[in-house]
Design a protein around this motif. Structure first.
Motif, mmCIF file in Angstrom:
data_model
loop_
_atom_site.group_PDB
_atom_site.id
_atom_site.type_symbol
_atom_site.label_atom_id
_atom_site.label_comp_id
_atom_site.label_asym_id
_atom_site.label_seq_id
_atom_site.Cartn_x
_atom_site.Cartn_y
_atom_site.Cartn_z
ATOM 1 N N GLU A 48 0.824 -1.209 0.000
ATOM 2 C CA GLU A 48 0.000 0.000 0.000
ATOM 3 C C GLU A 48 0.856 1.257 0.000
ATOM 4 O O GLU A 48 0.578 2.215 -0.724
ATOM 5 C CB GLU A 48 -0.937 0.002 1.216
ATOM 6 N N LEU A 99 -8.298 3.624 0.427
ATOM 7 C CA LEU A 99 -8.204 2.463 1.313
ATOM 8 C C LEU A 99 -6.783 2.220 1.798
ATOM 9 O O LEU A 99 -6.591 1.589 2.836
ATOM 10 C CB LEU A 99 -8.698 1.211 0.584
ATOM 11 N N SER A 102 -5.846 3.576 5.268
ATOM 12 C CA SER A 102 -6.619 2.844 6.280
ATOM 13 C C SER A 102 -6.042 1.452 6.507
ATOM 14 O O SER A 102 -5.912 0.994 7.654
ATOM 15 C CB SER A 102 -8.080 2.746 5.836
ATOM 16 N N LEU A 103 -5.668 0.786 5.431
ATOM 17 C CA LEU A 103 -5.108 -0.561 5.564
ATOM 18 C C LEU A 103 -3.785 -0.541 6.306
ATOM 19 O O LEU A 103 -3.541 -1.379 7.183
ATOM 20 C CB LEU A 103 -4.925 -1.188 4.182
ATOM 21 N N SER B 65 -5.216 -2.943 -2.133
ATOM 22 C CA SER B 65 -6.377 -2.102 -2.462
ATOM 23 C C SER B 65 -6.448 -1.781 -3.944
ATOM 24 O O SER B 65 -7.528 -1.508 -4.473
ATOM 25 C CB SER B 65 -6.346 -0.812 -1.638
ATOM 26 N N ARG B 69 -9.819 -2.493 -5.841
ATOM 27 C CA ARG B 69 -10.506 -1.418 -6.551
ATOM 28 C C ARG B 69 -10.972 -1.886 -7.925
ATOM 29 O O ARG B 69 -12.061 -1.548 -8.373
ATOM 30 C CB ARG B 69 -9.606 -0.201 -6.689
ATOM 31 N N THR B 99 -11.014 -4.024 4.905
ATOM 32 C CA THR B 99 -11.508 -2.824 4.234
ATOM 33 C C THR B 99 -12.993 -2.606 4.473
ATOM 34 O O THR B 99 -13.522 -1.554 4.134
ATOM 35 C CB THR B 99 -11.270 -2.916 2.718
#
Lengths: 128, 122
Positions: A48, A99, A102-103, B65, B69, B99
């Motif tokens: 991420e 996201l 947050s992850l 993510s 997505r 998530t």
């Protein structure tokens, strides 16, 4: 190219391109496994953080550099992902869903975001 | 050092109760490097024309993510239903839980349950 700074340390210079995400994930995952950290948490957080830098750091400007460092101290694996891009700014048109941050916050024991107009550093800690 | 799991997409056609389904199977690591390909595949003409899309994620060894997505975009933009096969306790299952978007991606633990859900909603 990866550069092992020491037996339990890592420093990677990453190109701001999507393939760097997998390279960073592999290297830190291997290190996490050696140290006894949660491999899946490390892999996800690093993925991420590096993806955020690749996608956002150099939008509208010349590509810069992304540096990942990993080191151990007092029972912790500390990983930082630093870019010399434009810094974090609110972006309602972001191609992501928001996201990523947050992850990272959910899987890293501690996380810190330092951002200015000269770049962003994400610092993440994982117990070992 | 373990080599990263190679990303693969396999598409095929299925039929159930007279409904034409497009099956898309993802394998390996699904991250930023492959997200566009996933989106393009799921939003291809073949998927858009199908009565439903069966997305098999049981072979996914890692997803972040960016990969998620791609799936969410397809769920939103496809006019036909999309149902995923997600193994309990898998990396994808964990990602959906972290998530908190599991309710946006209809998923089932095995293919037969997923196909039954697709044919019911088609």
């Amino acid at each position: 190219m990866p550069n092992k700074a020491g037996p339990e340390e890592l420093e990677l210079r990453l190109a701001p391109e999507p393939a760097s995400v997998g390279a960073a994930r592999q290297a830190t995952g291997d290190l996490a496994r050696e140290l006894g950290a949660n491999v899946e948490d490390v892999r996800l957080a690093v993925s991420e953080a590096v993806a955020n830098a690749v996608v956002h750091a150099f939008q509208g400007r010349e590509p810069g550099s992304i540096t990942l460092t990993a080191q151990t101290t007092s029972g912790w694996l500390l990983i930082t992902v630093a870019d010399d891009g434009k810094g974090m700014t609110p972006n309602i048109d972001s191609p992501g869903l928001g996201l990523g941050i947050s992850l990272i916050s959910k899987v890293a024991e501690q996380v810190r975001f330092d951002s200015s107009d000269t770049g962003t550093t994400v610092s993440m800690s994982f117990p070992i | 050092m373990d080599a990263p799991a190679e990303f693969e997409i396999e598409v095929s056609d299925r039929s159930s109760d007279g409904i034409e389904l497009r099956a898309v199977e993802l394998r390996g690591d699904v991250d930023l490097a492959h997200a566009d390909e996933v989106t393009q595949t799921l939003l291809s003409e073949d998927c858009r024309r199908a009565g439903g899309v069966l997305l098999d994620l049981t072979g996914v060894e890692f997803m972040d993510s960016s990969g998620l997505r791609s799936v969410l975009v397809a769920v939103e933009q496809l006019e036909c239903p999309l149902v995923a096969v997600v193994a309990p306790g898998s990396p994808v299952a964990r990602l959906l839980e972290l998530t908190e978007v599991g309710d946006r991606v209809p998923s089932h633990p095995d293919e037969s349950a997923a196909i039954a859900a697709l044919t019911e909603s088609a």
